[in-house]
Design an enzyme around this catalytic site. Structure first.
Site: not given
Ligand code: NAD
Ligand code: UD1
Length: 338
Positions: A31, A35, A80, A124-126, A148, A152, A178, A200, A296
């Site tokens: 890491d 972040n 990750f 990601s579901a995105t 983003y 993915k 998700f 959220l 959204d």
């Molecule tokens: P996070 O930011 O908490 O964790 C990512 C970690 O990767 C951090 O510790 C950061 O320091 C490290 N990192 C980033 N770039 C790097 C690099 N170039 N070299 C080494 N380390 C690096 O995020 P998270 O929420 O734990 O997400 C982890 C993974 O899951 C990510 O790839 C994210 O895109 C994916 N993901 C997250 C969510 C979510 O809602 N949290 C949803 C779908 C997918």
């Molecule tokens: C967002 C990202 C998605 C990513 C996911 C996890 C966008 C458009 N999508 O998804 O690509 O994979 O985060 O990191 O950014 N909401 C509020 N108020 C807030 C924050 C969110 O009402 O301050 C609502 C949103 O409109 C949504 C729900 O809460 O309906 C969830 O939002 P969020 O947690 O940001 O996740 P996603 O939008 O699903």
């Protein structure tokens, strides 16, 4: 079995390290802490009573990665490391493509040099895009609509293509998450976003501890149960356990690429999440209805039956546990890891 966890200090990574260690696996974390904080990994060791190896390294640093692979016998990688803020990704696309896509190529090349061909990737579901019907199933066409999501999607293509070459030894598991929320039940590790949270759950949690004044609910006129957006929230510990199952599955000899949705398979609205959090914390969350957030969707949730059938995994923890664990983490650590 020894697993290299890139991004292991992050939110999902740190919870996955706990589950890997508790499953008896050895863990090496790479890491660059762009972040996250090393303290998260110290707490992983505290929770499990086990040690892991930490390498402060960027995955784009091939020489550095070679040293890691040369000094540890790595059986599989859970990848990750990446940048994840959707809004930021459209402001700095090149940084996102470089980190997420070029970073993965560097990692995969070094893995291949060391004959390590097993990788679990955080997708990601995105990737399904705005036109996909719910519930999302892995066979749906994809079409992400932000930078983003495209990073993915590209990484999915790259790893799938690596599996497609003749005699390929790659074993790839693409996990489409998700909406992960919650925290470890110890309250020692959890989500620690920098600056104002985009998502959220951390936003609600920061309102609850008084760091933020009130929640903006982005839209109340969606065609959903109460007009607010519906998402498939999954407890981060369930998600972490899904990675342990995915990595175990790669221990079988067959090469190839599999895609799995990791979700709970049902949705909750924004206001349902707010209410659940209020019940768990005893704190009223002030909120205002704000305009819809660009990009959204009204509603999405997973069909997670493939993961159940093939990974022998399903989400178990309820929304009540998700919000209660979030609250324990946030109230014990109002300033995150600092
Ligand atoms: P996070 O930011 O908490 O964790 C990512 C970690 O990767 C951090 O510790 C950061 O320091 C490290 N990192 C980033 N770039 C790097 C690099 N170039 N070299 C080494 N380390 C690096 O995020 P998270 O929420 O734990 O997400 C982890 C993974 O899951 C990510 O790839 C994210 O895109 C994916 N993901 C997250 C969510 C979510 O809602 N949290 C949803 C779908 C997918
Ligand atoms: C967002 C990202 C998605 C990513 C996911 C996890 C966008 C458009 N999508 O998804 O690509 O994979 O985060 O990191 O950014 N909401 C509020 N108020 C807030 C924050 C969110 O009402 O301050 C609502 C949103 O409109 C949504 C729900 O809460 O309906 C969830 O939002 P969020 O947690 O940001 O996740 P996603 O939008 O699903």
């Amino acid at each position: 079995m020894a697993v290299l966890v890139t991004g292991g200090a992050g939110y999902i990574g740190s919870h996955t390290c706990v589950e890997l260690l508790e499953a008896g696996m050895d863990v090496v974390v790479v890491d660059n802490f762009c972040n996250s904080k090393p303290e998260a990994l110290r707490r992983v060791e505290e929770i499990t009573g086990k040690a892991l190896v930490t390498c402060d390294l960027d995955i784009r640093d091939r020489e550095g990665l070679r040293k890691v692979f040369a000094s540890h016998q790595i059986d599989a990688v859970i990848h990750f490391a990446g940048l994840k803020a959707v809004g930021e990704s459209s402001q700095m696309p090149l940084a996102y493509y470089d980190n997420n896509v070029s970073g993965t190529v560097a990692l995969a090349e070094v893995m291949a040099e060391f004959a390590c061909f097993k990788i679990v990737f955080s997708s990601s579901a995105t990737v399904y895009g705005p036109d996909a019907p719910v519930p999302y199933i892995e066979t749906l066409a994809t079409g992400p609509c932000n930078v983003y999501g495209r990073t993915k999607h590209m990484v999915e293509d790259i790893l799938r293509d690596a599996c497609g070459i003749p005699e390929s030894q790659w074993q790839v598991s693409l996990l489409r998450y998700f909406n992960p929320i919650g925290a470890h039940e110890s309250g020692k590790i959890g989500e620690d976003p920098q600056g104002i949270p985009n998502n959220l759950m951390p936003y609600i949690a920061q309102v609850a501890v008084g760091k933020l004044k009130s929640l903006n609910v982005f839209g109340d006129d969606y065609p959903t149960v109460d007009g607010t957006g519906v998402r498939d929230y999954i407890h981060v510990v369930d998600l972490a356990k899904g990675h342990v199952q995915a990595v175990r599955k790669l221990d079988k000899p067959d090469p190839g690429c599999n895609i799995y949705n990791l979700g709970a398979g049902r949705g909750y609205s924004v206001l349902e999440v707010v209410k659940a959090f209020e019940q768990a914390s005893g704190i009223t969350i002030p909120y205002e209805i704000a305009p819809r957030r660009a990009g959204d969707l009204a509603e999405f949730y997973a069909d997670a039956s493939l993961a159940k059938d093939e990974l022998d995994w399903e989400a178990e923890l309820t929304i009540e546990r998700m919000v209660a664990d979030t609250w324990r983490w946030q109230s014990n650590n109002p300033k995150g890891y600092e």
